[in-house]
Structure formats: structure tokens, C-alpha cells
Design an enzyme around this catalytic site. Structure first.
Site, PDB file in Angstrom:
ATOM      1  N   LYS A 115     -36.540   2.494  35.578  1.00 12.53           N
ATOM      2  CA  LYS A 115     -35.877   3.759  35.910  1.00 12.53           C
ATOM      3  C   LYS A 115     -36.790   4.662  36.730  1.00 12.53           C
ATOM      4  CE  LYS A 115     -32.016   4.040  32.879  1.00 12.53           C
ATOM      5  NZ  LYS A 115     -31.271   4.715  31.846  1.00 12.53           N
ATOM      6  N   LYS A 197     -29.558  -8.389  35.342  1.00 11.77           N
ATOM      7  CA  LYS A 197     -28.497  -8.147  34.338  1.00 11.77           C
ATOM      8  C   LYS A 197     -27.364  -7.321  34.959  1.00 11.77           C
ATOM      9  CE  LYS A 197     -29.506  -3.836  32.139  1.00 11.77           C
ATOM     10  NZ  LYS A 197     -29.647  -2.925  31.070  1.00 11.77           N
ATOM     11  N   LYS A 200     -24.596  -0.844  34.964  1.00 10.90           N
ATOM     12  CA  LYS A 200     -23.768   0.257  35.468  1.00 10.90           C
ATOM     13  C   LYS A 200     -24.332   0.814  36.758  1.00 10.90           C
ATOM     14  CE  LYS A 200     -24.573   2.132  31.078  1.00 10.90           C
ATOM     15  NZ  LYS A 200     -24.404   2.957  29.925  1.00 10.90           N
TER      16      LYS A 200
HETATM   17  P1  TYM Z   1     -26.918   1.234  27.255  1.00  9.89           P
HETATM   18  O1  TYM Z   1     -26.012   2.407  27.241  1.00  9.89           O
HETATM   19  O2  TYM Z   1     -27.662   0.915  28.491  1.00  9.89           O
HETATM   20  O3  TYM Z   1     -26.132  -0.048  26.838  1.00  9.89           O
HETATM   21  C1  TYM Z   1     -25.283  -0.061  25.686  1.00  9.89           C
HETATM   22  C2  TYM Z   1     -25.346  -1.439  25.041  1.00  9.89           C
HETATM   23  O4  TYM Z   1     -24.902  -2.439  25.966  1.00  9.89           O
HETATM   24  C3  TYM Z   1     -25.860  -3.489  26.026  1.00  9.89           C
HETATM   25  N1  TYM Z   1     -25.868  -4.050  27.389  1.00  9.89           N
HETATM   26  C4  TYM Z   1     -25.712  -5.339  27.684  1.00  9.89           C
HETATM   27  N2  TYM Z   1     -25.529  -6.422  26.900  1.00  9.89           N
HETATM   28  C5  TYM Z   1     -25.391  -7.621  27.514  1.00  9.89           C
HETATM   29  N3  TYM Z   1     -25.442  -7.791  28.854  1.00  9.89           N
HETATM   30  C6  TYM Z   1     -25.624  -6.737  29.685  1.00  9.89           C
HETATM   31  N4  TYM Z   1     -25.647  -6.912  30.991  1.00  9.89           N
HETATM   32  C7  TYM Z   1     -25.770  -5.442  29.098  1.00  9.89           C
HETATM   33  N5  TYM Z   1     -25.972  -4.192  29.614  1.00  9.89           N
HETATM   34  C8  TYM Z   1     -26.027  -3.356  28.553  1.00  9.89           C
HETATM   35  C9  TYM Z   1     -27.182  -2.822  25.675  1.00  9.89           C
HETATM   36  O5  TYM Z   1     -28.121  -3.761  25.192  1.00  9.89           O
HETATM   37  C10 TYM Z   1     -26.754  -1.844  24.602  1.00  9.89           C
HETATM   38  O6  TYM Z   1     -26.698  -2.476  23.338  1.00  9.89           O
HETATM   39  N6  TYM Z   1     -30.917   2.941  24.885  1.00  9.89           N
HETATM   40  C11 TYM Z   1     -29.595   2.419  24.691  1.00  9.89           C
HETATM   41  C12 TYM Z   1     -28.677   3.372  23.986  1.00  9.89           C
HETATM   42  C13 TYM Z   1     -29.186   3.823  22.662  1.00  9.89           C
HETATM   43  C14 TYM Z   1     -29.207   3.061  21.459  1.00  9.89           C
HETATM   44  C15 TYM Z   1     -29.754   3.921  20.490  1.00  9.89           C
HETATM   45  C16 TYM Z   1     -28.842   1.755  21.168  1.00  9.89           C
HETATM   46  C17 TYM Z   1     -29.688   5.054  22.379  1.00  9.89           C
HETATM   47  N7  TYM Z   1     -30.025   5.106  21.078  1.00  9.89           N
HETATM   48  C18 TYM Z   1     -29.956   3.496  19.173  1.00  9.89           C
HETATM   49  C19 TYM Z   1     -29.017   1.337  19.852  1.00  9.89           C
HETATM   50  C20 TYM Z   1     -29.569   2.189  18.891  1.00  9.89           C
HETATM   51  C21 TYM Z   1     -28.991   2.154  26.065  1.00  9.89           C
HETATM   52  O7  TYM Z   1     -29.378   2.708  27.032  1.00  9.89           O
HETATM   53  O8  TYM Z   1     -27.943   1.331  26.036  1.00  9.89           O
END
Ligand code: TYM
Length: 334
Positions: A115, A197, A200
Site C-alpha cells: 500500500k 491476487k 478491489k
Molecule cells: P479485506 O477487506 O481486504 O478483505 C476481506 C476478506 O477477503 C479476503 N480476500 C480474499 N480471499 C481470497 N482471495 C482473494 N483474492 C481475496 N481478497 C481478499 C481477505 O483475506 C479478508 O478475509 N485487514 C482486513 C480486514 C480486517 C479484519 C480484521 C479481518 C480488519 N480487521 C479482523 C479479520 C479480522 C482486510 O483488509 O480485509
């Protein structure tokens, strides 16, 4: 442990357009295991502002995400579905945990490095301490399990390290959480570059299927997905584009990758891509319809938001007070 069940916490950022990766890597698993746990599912809007956001768009996306959780099958009475920004304990615990986290370990985080490279003009301190806020999210609810995609594993590990460090000074304050990674779909790759991967923030919209894409768009993106010139349907790392499509098909239909290979044995990539598109649409289109139906019921959604913010604040407050006491902050005079 709450009411005899273990506790689960997870969250998603309300930034950008959610992708099929978010659904298959996280949301789908949340639904499949939610009955076994006491679940807290947060729309992590505090995390979203590490990158500049337009206020109206952020508010709208956060609400869409909250209703998507419910539309995907999470019962908002049994599960606590809430906005992170409605529970101030997240930010308070994050500050305390900042003081138990080292600059060195934060600077090794891959997501921070990625990032920071992408937003070189805005490498703010929040971006750097992002994993500490994530640790606070999880530890506040004494979560035993955290279902996430593979990309969040590093953040889970630092959460465990911070919790263990804190516990070693103050006793067993925090539950040490385990990651829950689904068998299929834990890392969905870009349709245009299977070494990256699905994300978004991908500049190429054809690389990602967005949860709000209509059927024609889904079919077009699958048709255009990058494969190879081997022209044989196999599940192997040597054919990463095809492997990713098999993973997607497998996660959408519940069939194992080797069953998928058998099903499409001898058929062309074109046929298979259309089947993948149809399988994805069969999941996403009903999800979109249900989300729109819920979103139209403002009073119902508002009620959920209010009740669950109170519920989450209650549990989070309990942990926060325990932490404050352990640390030596003066008790409130009532
Ligand atoms: P975020 O918002 O980027 O993604 C949400 C969830 O989607 C999963 N994910 C994927 N899984 C498989 N293939 C992909 N291409 C893919 N892209 C995203 C992510 O692994 C995630 O589970 N930091 C976290 C949000 C967060 C969080 C937490 C998660 C904040 N606090 C506490 C768990 C527990 C994030 O940015 O996810």
C-alpha cells in the site's frame, strides 16, 4: 467462550468494490461456520481511512457491505453485525496495543509495503499501524477463530504475537486466536494475471469479478480470462490461470478440483470458461437481489445497526476495562 460456544471475529473493509475473492475467501466461509460460534462480523470502516475516502461514498459503501453480510446468509440476530466506528473500544485498545508493538515487526508487513508503494503520496501512520487496529478488533472479543483469506495470515500472526506479549506481562488477558482458512477459494487470483491476487484496487477491471457485476459482465470477464496454450484441462501450478478458474468453479459449486477436471475432461477452455461464468452468476445474482431488497428496508437495517452496536460495545467494553485495570489506569469514580 460465550454461552458455551467459542467466539469468531472477522471483518471486511468498506473500500472499493468488493470482489469474488472477498466472497469466496471470506464471506462464504463466514456463513458456513457461523452456527458453530458466537460471531462478530464488523464493517471495518476505521481501517478504510488509511487511504483517502470520499465521505458520502464511504458511508454508502459501508451500508452496502453491512447489508451484503446479511444477504449472504448471516442472521443479524444470531450474529453481531456492526460498524467498527460505532464501538470506540477498537480505537482505544489499538492505542494500548501500539505500545506493545515494535516498529520493526510492522515494517515487515507485506500489505503495508504494497500500500505504501501504491500510495506514495500518503504513507500515513495509520497505514503503518493498521495491523495493530486489526489485532484490537480480534482481541477485544476474545476471538478463538478468525476466518480470512490467505493474504491476511501475516496480520493474524502479528495479532497472536502481540497478544502473547501482552499476556506474558499481565497474565491470561487475551485469547490467542487461530486463523480459519477455507479449503478452496482462500486465494482467488486475478483473471488477467494469475500471479496476482484478485483485488478491489486492481487497475484492470477485467482482472476482478465484482460482487455487483451483472451476469453479462461476469460472463464476459470469464470468457476473457487469461489461460494458456496447453489446451488440456488439468489442475496444476503450471497452468495457473486455469487452476484459478477451477478453484473458482470448485468454490462456487462445491465440487472438488479433481471432480471438476473429470467433468470437463476432453472439453475446450471456451466451454469451461462459460461454465465458470454461469456458476459465478448463479451465486452473485441472487446475492445482489437480496442485498437490494434489504437495502430498501431502511427501518429494519437501522434497527440492526443500533442493536448490534450496543451488543458489540458491551462485549468490547468488558475486555477494554480488564486491560485498563491490568495496565494500571485509575479506576473510574462512580
Ligand atoms: P479485506 O477487506 O481486504 O478483505 C476481506 C476478506 O477477503 C479476503 N480476500 C480474499 N480471499 C481470497 N482471495 C482473494 N483474492 C481475496 N481478497 C481478499 C481477505 O483475506 C479478508 O478475509 N485487514 C482486513 C480486514 C480486517 C479484519 C480484521 C479481518 C480488519 N480487521 C479482523 C479479520 C479480522 C482486510 O483488509 O480485509
Amino acid at each position: 467462550m460465550l454461552d458455551g460456544k467459542k467466539t469468531l471475529f472477522s471483518g471486511m473493509q468498506a473500500t472499493g468494490n468488493l470482489t469474488l475473492g472477498n466472497y469466496l475467501g471470506a464471506l462464504k466461509n463466514w456463513v458456513s461456520i457461523s452456527d458453530e460460534y458466537n460471531c462478530f462480523y464488523s464493517v471495518v470502516d476505521l481501517h478504510s481511512i488509511t487511504v483517502r475516502q470520499d465521505p458520502a461514498t464511504l458511508r454508502k459503501r459501508a451500508r452496502t457491505l453491512l447489508t451484503l453480510y446479511i444477504a449472504a446468509g448471516l442472521d443479524p440476530v444470531k450474529n453481531c453485525i456492526y460498524y467498527q466506528s460505532h464501538v470506540s473500544a477498537h480505537a482505544e485498545l489499538a492505542w494500548i496495543l501500539d505500545c506493545f508493538t515494535y516498529m520493526g515487526e510492522l515494517s515487515r508487513m507485506t500489505q503495508f509495503k504494497d500500500k505504501a508503494a501504491k500510495h506514495a503520496d500518503n504513507i500515513n501512520a495509520g497505514l503503518f499501524t493498521y495491523p495493530v487496529l486489526m489485532a484490537a478488533d480480534i482481541l477485544l472479543y476474545q476471538a478463538d477463530v478468525v476466518p480470512v483469506g490467505i493474504d491476511q495470515m501475516q496480520h493474524l500472526e502479528i495479532t497472536r504475537d502481540i497478544a502473547q506479549r501482552f499476556n506474558s506481562v499481565y497474565g491470561e488477558v487475551f485469547t490467542i486466536p487461530e486463523a480459519y482458512i477455507g479449503k478452496v477459494g482462500a486465494k482467488i487470483m486475478s483473471l488477467q494475471d494469475p500471479s496476482k491476487k484478485m483485488s478491489k484496487s486492481d487497475e484492470n477491471p477485467n482482472g476482478s469479478i465484482y460482487l455487483m457485476d451483472d451476469k453479462d459482465t461476469i460472463m464476459r470477464k470469464c470468457k476473457r480470462a487469461v489461460t494458456d496454450s496447453v489446451s488440456v484441462i488439468r489442475y496444476t501450478d503450471e497452468q495457473p490461470g486455469l487452476k484459478n478458474l477451477i478453484d473458482i468453479y470448485s468454490a462456487c459449486t462445491g465440487r472438488k478440483p479433481d471432480e471438476v477436471v473429470k467433468e470437463f475432461d476432453g472439453r475446450g477452455y471456451g466451454d469451461f470458461k462459460m461454465a465458470v461464468g454461469a456458476a459465478v452468476a448463479q451465486i452473485l445474482v441472487p446475492l445482489q437481489i437480496e442485498q437490494a431488497r434489504l437495502a430498501a428496508d431502511k427501518a429494519y437495517v437501522d434497527g440492526i445497526i443500533k442493536e448490534n452496536a450496543e451488543k458489540a460495545s458491551y462485549y468490547a467494553g468488558k475486555t477494554l476495562r480488564k486491560v485498563q485495570k491490568k495496565i494500571g489506569f485509575p479506576e473510574r469514580v462512580r
